[in-house]
Design a protein around this motif. Structure first.
Motif, PDB file in Angstrom:
ATOM      1  N   SER B 119       0.831  -1.202   0.000  1.00  0.00           N
ATOM      2  CA  SER B 119       0.000   0.000   0.000  1.00  0.00           C
ATOM      3  C   SER B 119       0.873   1.263   0.000  1.00  0.00           C
ATOM      4  CB  SER B 119      -0.916   0.021   1.224  1.00  0.00           C
ATOM      5  OG  SER B 119      -1.855  -1.032   1.156  1.00  0.00           O
ATOM      6  N   LEU B 120       1.914   1.267   0.825  1.00  0.00           N
ATOM      7  CA  LEU B 120       2.796   2.440   0.895  1.00  0.00           C
ATOM      8  C   LEU B 120       3.490   2.669  -0.442  1.00  0.00           C
ATOM      9  CD1 LEU B 120       4.349   1.863   4.453  1.00  0.00           C
ATOM     10  CD2 LEU B 120       2.506   3.458   3.825  1.00  0.00           C
ATOM     11  N   ASP B 121       3.903   1.575  -1.087  1.00  0.00           N
ATOM     12  CA  ASP B 121       4.529   1.685  -2.413  1.00  0.00           C
ATOM     13  C   ASP B 121       3.559   2.305  -3.411  1.00  0.00           C
ATOM     14  OD1 ASP B 121       6.854   0.609  -1.526  1.00  0.00           O
ATOM     15  OD2 ASP B 121       6.536  -1.387  -2.379  1.00  0.00           O
ATOM     16  N   ALA B 122       2.302   1.830  -3.390  1.00  0.00           N
ATOM     17  CA  ALA B 122       1.310   2.343  -4.339  1.00  0.00           C
ATOM     18  C   ALA B 122       1.076   3.837  -4.139  1.00  0.00           C
ATOM     19  CB  ALA B 122      -0.011   1.573  -4.180  1.00  0.00           C
ATOM     20  N   LEU B 123       1.266   4.296  -2.913  1.00  0.00           N
ATOM     21  CA  LEU B 123       1.063   5.721  -2.615  1.00  0.00           C
ATOM     22  C   LEU B 123       2.312   6.552  -2.893  1.00  0.00           C
ATOM     23  CD1 LEU B 123      -0.867   5.306   0.742  1.00  0.00           C
ATOM     24  CD2 LEU B 123      -1.772   6.440  -1.310  1.00  0.00           C
ATOM     25  N   GLY B 124       3.415   5.888  -3.243  1.00  0.00           N
ATOM     26  CA  GLY B 124       4.657   6.616  -3.490  1.00  0.00           C
ATOM     27  C   GLY B 124       5.290   7.143  -2.210  1.00  0.00           C
ATOM     28  N   VAL B 125       5.021   6.476  -1.100  1.00  0.00           N
ATOM     29  CA  VAL B 125       5.598   6.911   0.174  1.00  0.00           C
ATOM     30  C   VAL B 125       7.091   6.600   0.183  1.00  0.00           C
ATOM     31  CG1 VAL B 125       5.685   6.339   2.648  1.00  0.00           C
ATOM     32  CG2 VAL B 125       3.484   6.710   1.516  1.00  0.00           C
ATOM     33  N   THR B 126       7.898   7.600   0.515  1.00  0.00           N
ATOM     34  CA  THR B 126       9.351   7.419   0.529  1.00  0.00           C
ATOM     35  C   THR B 126       9.808   7.075   1.942  1.00  0.00           C
ATOM     36  OG1 THR B 126       9.490   9.810   0.772  1.00  0.00           O
ATOM     37  CG2 THR B 126       9.813   8.910  -1.435  1.00  0.00           C
ATOM     38  N   GLY B 127      11.029   6.587   2.039  1.00  0.00           N
ATOM     39  CA  GLY B 127      11.551   6.088   3.313  1.00  0.00           C
ATOM     40  C   GLY B 127      11.628   7.137   4.404  1.00  0.00           C
TER      41      GLY B 127
END
Lengths: 218, 218
Positions: B119-127
């Motif tokens: 889910s975080l990847d799909a939202l483009g959430v960075t580290g």
């Protein structure tokens, strides 16, 4: 002589969430991804109306053949997700009670035979019970046709019918038919939404309705 | 310095209906069939709390190992139902906007890594974005721990945090944390339910929140 007219999906049988998920998958496959809550809020209207509403929102013209094919795919996914149907708590008992007491009652659903047969079997519905489905009328909910056809077959006056449903489409169609309506929470709508759409009373489910049936003055 | 703390499932990413269906199946397999709407109304609380609540209702004692095994099964069914995740409309844009404007923001979810990574990847959430998950705190929603941990990591005052969520559990946890909250309809709760649980404002989704962001006085 009063009568109760029941919606099927979400009111007597626990199918709403499987329907939402099956529609979401069928529409995504057809290139029209749409959020789950927007589908949920439309469950209970006819599949055709629903498919067209989504296509219009997506700004995408849809041929009759495409709409039909998406509906077919929804049906196949739904049957795969939910091969067995589970009556909602109290549904089987309530129908048996009405039958034993001689209180007229019927089912009026936007679903279609033979798709609904598994649900009717799970509820123990016998062949002599009045069941009006999508194929019996020209227009599904929120048009009043299903409820009016059911009322005619029950042989009661419009003003003596109560509609029991979980969705705003049931309550809207009941209003258009000139009938009183009762809401149940088992389809996942909140109490305020159902009251706002015209339910004169909201119960948690048909089990609570059964326990409170004197409140309906049947 | 104000900050926005987002719930994940149902607020930024469209996963609620798949979660409902996966829980329903996992619980039925474990001999605890439960209606879809009762699961829906509990999505957002921790999986452990939820499993125990259902078991208590079913009048069935549940060992820690059983509760854990049902949660594992839910996770497996969920990943199978929804291998790809779809951000809710406007979610990716809103996060990018907040980042570009230097408005502090974070995610606080009852979900657990690595389950939430897709889910975080799909939202483009960075580290470098602040994400607090179930593993970071002792108690999940509706306890305030997740939001307080997020607020601490963001380095802002409690009174300057807005919680954005789709479920009453978010709004209850926000109240307990002493934070204002905003509701969104994308999890399938109705507007009145969210207002009744304490949201001072309800938007259809984070896209509408973004368009109305001046109303929050950020």
């Amino acid at each position: 002589m009063r009568a109760l007219i029941f919606d099927l999906d979400g009111t007597l049988i626990d199918t709403v969430y499987a329907h939402v998920f099956a529609w979401q998958q069928a529409l995504a496959e057809a290139g029209m991804p749409i959020e789950g809550w927007r589908i949920h809020r439309r469950i209970g209207m006819s599949g055709g109306l629903f498919t067209r509403a989504v296509a219009r929102e997506a700004g995408r013209p849809l041929s009759d053949a495409e709409a039909e094919s998406i509906q077919q795919r929804h049906g196949a996914l739904f049957r795969k997700l939910l091969p067995e149907r589970r009556p909602l708590p109290g549904a089987v008992d309530l129908l048996a009670f009405l039958r034993a007491e001689g209180i007229r009652h019927g089912i009026a659903t936007s679903g279609r035979r033979p798709e609904i047969d598994v649900s009717l079997d799970a509820l123990g519905v016998t062949g002599d019970m009045v069941v009006v489905d999508r194929g019996d009328v020209l227009r599904a909910k929120p048009e009043p046709d299903l409820f009016l056809a059911c009322q005619e077959r029950l042989g009661v006056e419009i003003r003596d019918c109560y509609v029991v449903g979980d969705a705003v489409w049931d309550l809207l169609a009941a209003r258009r038919a000139g009938m009183l309506s009762v809401g149940v929470l088992t389809g996942g709508y909140g109490e305020d939404e159902l009251l706002g759409a015209g339910a004169f009373r909201v119960y948690r489910g048909v089990d609570e309705l059964h326990a409170s049936i004197d409140e309906l003055g049947l």
